[in-house]
Design a protein around this motif. Structure first.
Motif, PDB file in Angstrom:
ATOM      1  N   HIS A 101       1.962   1.380  10.300  1.00 31.00           N
ATOM      2  CA  HIS A 101       1.926   1.290   8.138  1.00 31.00           C
ATOM      3  C   HIS A 101       2.991   0.548   8.372  1.00 31.00           C
ATOM      4  CE1 HIS A 101      -2.334   3.273   9.651  1.00 31.00           C
ATOM      5  NE2 HIS A 101      -2.971   2.486   8.138  1.00 31.00           N
ATOM      6  N   ARG A 157       0.478  -1.348   0.218  1.00 30.17           N
ATOM      7  CA  ARG A 157       0.081   0.095   0.174  1.00 30.17           C
ATOM      8  C   ARG A 157       1.043   1.312   0.304  1.00 30.17           C
ATOM      9  NH1 ARG A 157      -5.387  -1.751   3.511  1.00 30.17           N
ATOM     10  NH2 ARG A 157      -5.540  -3.746   2.866  1.00 30.17           N
ATOM     11  N   GLU A 165       0.853   3.407   1.154  1.00 29.98           N
ATOM     12  CA  GLU A 165       0.294   5.258   2.077  1.00 29.98           C
ATOM     13  C   GLU A 165       1.176   5.865   2.734  1.00 29.98           C
ATOM     14  OE1 GLU A 165      -2.654   3.208   4.354  1.00 29.98           O
ATOM     15  OE2 GLU A 165      -2.119   1.363   4.600  1.00 29.98           O
TER      16      GLU A 165
HETATM   17 MN    MN Z   1      -5.603   1.690   6.008  1.00 29.15          MN
END
Ligand code: MN
Ligand code: ATP
Length: 463
Positions: free
Chosen positions: A240, A231, A233
């Motif tokens: 994360h 991801r 992000e």
């Molecule tokens: Mn998320």
């Protein structure tokens, strides 16, 4: 003489046995006529104490080379240890130094280093007590996951890493291309012409293997994926990563309740397995990293998880005598502070929240009666918040088509997914567990960067 691992010797070694040990020097203490060296080979937190008598050949040269970080091989006899802290030690007959480590420059001298600093020497940090323990526990978790599913007859399937559909509609995708980025082919209207790209259309690194797991569940009934997901992000948080591992079971002929049961049984199994196989590492975390993790593990293993609907959770949060930063009302996505309040303060154990508003969940989740909510579930854990997210999937073709339209997702890409509802559809359910979040949860490690060997985060792909 038999080469043996340190963990095995510490557990099973008997006085008078002759052994060879290979590893890295943690410490050396020179005394009159002999010296003590602690050798660690990664198999256990504790190292093996080696006693080197000044009578062995080349003693003076060898002992000069044995600095912290050096790699050595020691042959000798096990003896009962006089010192406290260990019951067995190795009396060296011969020592071979493979590689020295310069005492001036080797960064891991015997003192406590911050995790931030250790991230800058990622290639060496696994030789420390904490990271060593983390990666042994991470390995044990992997084994537990496979063992759990295999014992239950689930098939491990390998979902693709490259996909052509942004299935979750989550954004945050990494594009996969073999275009020359300095010379992009354009179409008549000036846009990038993906028909000339490797796959003939835009392709991405996968954010989840779920849709493919559903395909395989429609043939093998119970399956799971366990592999890397990605991801983009751009959030620098302690929870994360840009590249992380996910575990995604998928079960045919299963509803939301069966899904919750599996999630609960699964977490309990993993905790039990890790406590049984890595007791010293877990003790270490409980002592030095987070003093609550043994109690948490006990809590997970021995208590039934609480189960409440989203609607009930909102009622509870609205009635709580606590000021939340994000105001609570029906329809909001639960924020970390809300999740933590439920799991940590109110129930004081994991909580499964179900039946969320359809607006805040993915298109594939099964629409509940009344059409306000979907059969989703999140498992919220004390100390970490959401650890598992799952749902019963929409198995009704007409409803799924309607949901795809409502959410504005490109249906053309999903023709094969819709076919599963056309041919032999069945109720089915599954969930996703972020593997690193699980390792964080079990070890009490604060930062997700410290539970994966090579973290990938914004602006960082070193090592
Ligand atoms: Mn998320
Ligand atoms: P969050 O709200 O924490 O970002 P999410 O809602 O994006 O999570 P899902 O899309 O449900 O998460 O992904 C399934 C699981 O994968 C999550 O429950 C979490 O454990 C894990 N996960 C999600 N994003 C990350 C990430 N960037 N790094 C590590 N693990 C993640």
């Amino acid at each position: 003489m038999e080469t043996r691992r340190v963990a095995d010797i510490l557990k099973n070694g008997q006085p008078e046995e002759t052994v060879i040990v290979k590893g890295w020097v943690r410490t050396k203490r020179e005394l009159k006529g002999f010296s003590f060296t602690e050798v660690n080979d990664g198999s256990s937190l504790a190292g093996l104490q080696v006693v080197i008598d000044s009578g062995i050949s080349d003693y003076d040269t060898i002992i000069k080379k044995i600095n912290t970080g050096a790699s050595i091989e020691v042959g000798g006899k096990l003896v009962s240890s006089q010192g406290k802290g260990q019951k067995i030690e190795l009396q060296a007959d011969s020592v071979i130094v493979y590689g020295e480590a310069d005492a001036e420059t080797y960064p891991l001298q015997k003192k406590r280093h911050s995790f931030e600093f250790l991230r800058t020497i990622n290639h060496l940090r696994s030789r420390t007590n904490t990271l060593g323990a983390v990666f042994r526990v991470r390995n044990a978790c992997s084994v537990a996951i496979h063992q759990f599913f295999q014992e239950k007859g689930f098939m491990w399937i390998h979902s693709p890493i490259i996909t052509a559909s942004d299935c979750e509609g989550a954004g945050e995708l990494f594009t996969v291309t073999n275009f020359d980025l300095n010379n992009l082919p354009k179409n008549a209207t000036g846009e990038v012409d993906y028909s000339q790209d490797f796959f003939g259309k835009p392709a991405y690194l996968t954010v989840s293997g779920q849709l493919q797991a559903e395909v395989m569940a429609m043939a093998f009934q119970n399956v799971y994926t366990f592999g890397p997901t990605f991801r983009a992000e751009n959030s620098n948080t302690s929870r994360h990563l840009a590249e992380f591992w996910m575990v995604e079971p998928e079960m045919a002929f299963c509803d939301l309740e069966g899904d919750q049961n599996l999630a609960e049984e699964f977490l309990k199994y993993i905790f039990k397995y890790v406590l049984a196989t890595c007791p010293e590492d877990i003790e270490f975390f409980n002592k030095w990293i987070n003093k609550t993790i043994l109690a948490t593990a006990d809590n997970i293993i021995n208590n039934e998880f609480a189960r409440i609907t989203y609607t009930k959770a909102i009622e509870i949060l609205e009635g709580a005598d606590k000021k939340f930063q994000f105001p609570v009302e029906w329809g909001i996505d639960l924020q970390s502070e809300h999740e933590r309040y439920l799991a940590e303060e109110l129930f004081k154990k994991p909580v499964i929240v179900t039946n969320y508003p359809k607006e805040i969940k993915a298109f594939y989740m099964r629409l509940d009666e009344g059409e306000k909510t979907v059969s989703a579930m999140d498992v919220l854990a004390p100390g970490i918040g959401e650890i598992i997210g799952g749902s019963q999937r929409e198995e009704r073709l007409d409803v799924l088509e309607r949901r795809i339209q409502e959410t504005g997702i490109e249906a053309d890409d999903l023709w094969w997914y819709l076919d599963l509802r056309r041919y032999g559809t069945v109720p089915h359910a599954g969930f996703g567990l972020g593997f690193e979040r699980l390792v964080q949860f079990i070890t009490g490690m604060n930062n997700i960067r410290d539970v994966i060997p090579f973290p990938r985060t914004p602006l960082n792909a070193e090592f």
